[in-house]
Scaffold this motif. Sequence first.
Motif, PDB file in Angstrom:
ATOM      1  N   GLN A  14     -14.577   4.045  -2.423  1.00 31.90           N
ATOM      2  CA  GLN A  14     -13.855   5.281  -2.315  1.00 31.90           C
ATOM      3  C   GLN A  14     -12.803   5.106  -1.235  1.00 31.90           C
ATOM      4  N   THR A  15     -11.659   5.715  -1.456  1.00 30.95           N
ATOM      5  CA  THR A  15     -10.495   5.532  -0.592  1.00 30.95           C
ATOM      6  C   THR A  15     -10.832   5.645   0.889  1.00 30.95           C
ATOM      7  N   GLU A  16     -11.474   6.739   1.288  1.00 33.82           N
ATOM      8  CA  GLU A  16     -11.679   7.021   2.716  1.00 33.82           C
ATOM      9  C   GLU A  16     -12.884   6.306   3.310  1.00 33.82           C
ATOM     10  N   TYR A  17     -13.669   5.665   2.504  1.00 39.53           N
ATOM     11  CA  TYR A  17     -14.845   4.973   3.024  1.00 39.53           C
ATOM     12  C   TYR A  17     -14.660   3.459   2.911  1.00 39.53           C
ATOM     13  N   CYS A  18     -15.148   2.897   1.839  1.00 45.54           N
ATOM     14  CA  CYS A  18     -15.188   1.435   1.747  1.00 45.54           C
ATOM     15  C   CYS A  18     -13.829   0.780   1.542  1.00 45.54           C
ATOM     16  N   ILE A  19     -12.902   1.450   0.897  1.00 46.00           N
ATOM     17  CA  ILE A  19     -11.577   0.847   0.753  1.00 46.00           C
ATOM     18  C   ILE A  19     -10.864   0.875   2.097  1.00 46.00           C
ATOM     19  N   ASP A  20     -10.949   1.981   2.806  1.00 52.13           N
ATOM     20  CA  ASP A  20     -10.335   2.068   4.132  1.00 52.13           C
ATOM     21  C   ASP A  20     -10.920   1.021   5.082  1.00 52.13           C
ATOM     22  N   ALA A  21     -12.237   0.932   5.147  1.00 54.74           N
ATOM     23  CA  ALA A  21     -12.882  -0.024   6.055  1.00 54.74           C
ATOM     24  C   ALA A  21     -12.533  -1.460   5.675  1.00 54.74           C
ATOM     25  N   THR A  22     -12.504  -1.748   4.386  1.00 51.47           N
ATOM     26  CA  THR A  22     -12.176  -3.101   3.926  1.00 51.47           C
ATOM     27  C   THR A  22     -10.717  -3.428   4.203  1.00 51.47           C
ATOM     28  N   CYS A  23      -9.826  -2.480   3.965  1.00 54.48           N
ATOM     29  CA  CYS A  23      -8.400  -2.671   4.231  1.00 54.48           C
ATOM     30  C   CYS A  23      -8.174  -3.007   5.698  1.00 54.48           C
TER      31      CYS A  23
ATOM     32  N   VAL B 212      -2.573  -7.599   2.968  1.00 58.53           N
ATOM     33  CA  VAL B 212      -3.266  -6.682   2.064  1.00 58.53           C
ATOM     34  C   VAL B 212      -2.242  -5.924   1.234  1.00 58.53           C
ATOM     35  N   ILE B 213      -2.411  -6.010  -0.088  1.00 59.34           N
ATOM     36  CA  ILE B 213      -1.561  -5.288  -1.035  1.00 59.34           C
ATOM     37  C   ILE B 213      -2.440  -4.280  -1.769  1.00 59.34           C
ATOM     38  N   ILE B 214      -2.004  -3.026  -1.742  1.00 59.85           N
ATOM     39  CA  ILE B 214      -2.723  -1.969  -2.450  1.00 59.85           C
ATOM     40  C   ILE B 214      -1.809  -1.430  -3.548  1.00 59.85           C
ATOM     41  N   PRO B 215      -2.107  -1.796  -4.804  1.00 64.97           N
ATOM     42  CA  PRO B 215      -1.312  -1.258  -5.905  1.00 64.97           C
ATOM     43  C   PRO B 215      -1.557   0.251  -6.042  1.00 64.97           C
ATOM     44  N   GLU B 216      -0.478   1.019  -6.099  1.00 65.80           N
ATOM     45  CA  GLU B 216      -0.608   2.475  -6.178  1.00 65.80           C
ATOM     46  C   GLU B 216      -1.494   2.890  -7.351  1.00 65.80           C
ATOM     47  N   GLY B 217      -2.356   3.850  -7.083  1.00 59.70           N
ATOM     48  CA  GLY B 217      -3.210   4.416  -8.120  1.00 59.70           C
ATOM     49  C   GLY B 217      -4.466   3.623  -8.425  1.00 59.70           C
ATOM     50  N   THR B 218      -4.716   2.535  -7.689  1.00 60.60           N
ATOM     51  CA  THR B 218      -5.884   1.706  -7.994  1.00 60.60           C
ATOM     52  C   THR B 218      -7.026   1.872  -6.997  1.00 60.60           C
ATOM     53  N   ASN B 219      -6.970   2.934  -6.214  1.00 56.59           N
ATOM     54  CA  ASN B 219      -8.128   3.347  -5.421  1.00 56.59           C
ATOM     55  C   ASN B 219      -8.240   4.855  -5.603  1.00 56.59           C
ATOM     56  N   SER B 220      -9.429   5.363  -5.414  1.00 60.12           N
ATOM     57  CA  SER B 220      -9.633   6.790  -5.624  1.00 60.12           C
ATOM     58  C   SER B 220     -10.867   7.254  -4.872  1.00 60.12           C
ATOM     59  N   THR B 221     -11.078   8.563  -4.917  1.00 59.23           N
ATOM     60  CA  THR B 221     -12.239   9.185  -4.293  1.00 59.23           C
ATOM     61  C   THR B 221     -12.482  10.541  -4.938  1.00 59.23           C
TER      62      THR B 221
ATOM     63  N   PHE C 149     -13.469  19.007   3.068  1.00 58.55           N
ATOM     64  CA  PHE C 149     -12.242  19.205   3.833  1.00 58.55           C
ATOM     65  C   PHE C 149     -10.963  19.036   3.016  1.00 58.55           C
ATOM     66  N   MET C 150     -11.001  18.131   2.043  1.00 59.50           N
ATOM     67  CA  MET C 150      -9.785  17.793   1.289  1.00 59.50           C
ATOM     68  C   MET C 150     -10.139  17.488  -0.162  1.00 59.50           C
ATOM     69  N   THR C 151      -9.162  17.667  -1.032  1.00 62.45           N
ATOM     70  CA  THR C 151      -9.352  17.240  -2.415  1.00 62.45           C
ATOM     71  C   THR C 151      -9.234  15.717  -2.473  1.00 62.45           C
ATOM     72  N   GLY C 152      -9.726  15.137  -3.540  1.00 61.00           N
ATOM     73  CA  GLY C 152      -9.580  13.692  -3.731  1.00 61.00           C
ATOM     74  C   GLY C 152      -8.122  13.286  -3.711  1.00 61.00           C
ATOM     75  N   LYS C 153      -7.264  14.116  -4.289  1.00 58.20           N
ATOM     76  CA  LYS C 153      -5.828  13.827  -4.298  1.00 58.20           C
ATOM     77  C   LYS C 153      -5.274  13.810  -2.875  1.00 58.20           C
TER      78      LYS C 153
ATOM     79  N   TYR D 219      -6.501  10.671  -1.094  1.00 60.63           N
ATOM     80  CA  TYR D 219      -5.787   9.510  -1.618  1.00 60.63           C
ATOM     81  C   TYR D 219      -4.370   9.424  -1.046  1.00 60.63           C
ATOM     82  N   GLU D 220      -3.627  10.510  -1.129  1.00 59.23           N
ATOM     83  CA  GLU D 220      -2.228  10.495  -0.681  1.00 59.23           C
ATOM     84  C   GLU D 220      -2.118  10.282   0.824  1.00 59.23           C
ATOM     85  N   TYR D 221      -2.937  10.960   1.591  1.00 61.41           N
ATOM     86  CA  TYR D 221      -2.866  10.840   3.042  1.00 61.41           C
ATOM     87  C   TYR D 221      -3.193   9.410   3.493  1.00 61.41           C
TER      88      TYR D 221
END
Length: 174
Positions: free
Chosen positions: A110-119, A129-138, A143-147, A150-152
């Motif tokens: 998920q964007t804010e957990y394991c993808i963030d920590a791995t990044c 590190v290259i993150i192709p847009e739209g290829t991570n999600s949550t 507090f916030m919507t998944g969108k 993701y965007e923040y």
Amino acid sequence: MDKAVLLVVDIQTVIMEEHPYNEVHFLEGVKKMISYARAKEMEVIYVRHNDGPGSSMEYGSRGWQIYSEIAPLETDRIFEKRYNSAFRQTGLKEYLDSKGIKKIYLVGLQTEYCIDATCKSAFEQEYEVIIPEGTNSTVDNQFMTGKQVYEYINFALWNNRFAKVIPLEEVLNQ
């Protein structure tokens, strides 16, 4: 050109059943990245999270399985993890270094957990590190919507700090 891998993190059944933000587009993008990597003879490495006994992501459980639509080939390497970062106590860094890898294309949940920590961990270890847009999600949280998450995180936190967030089509045309 630097040697690269595609790192597919935590796209597991239990998380996909929560229907993450932009689910269809997300899965389509991940599938395109997997096809791209295979066409470029780039190794596709999967990382799978285990939350321990009794959890919905317990080792061997249905929820722990890599989501069937992006299932690895028998020849793909899978790293098991217990922490948010794919690098912590997994042997991933040692493996990548043994292969001379300098660049990581990072996709997953998920964007804010394991993808963030791995990044951030990959950045600290001096991988590009290259993150192709739209290829991570949550999913939405209290507090916030998944969108919003993701965007923040993609555009305010990661881009040009810890990673390059690049349009998917641009990555696929490289």
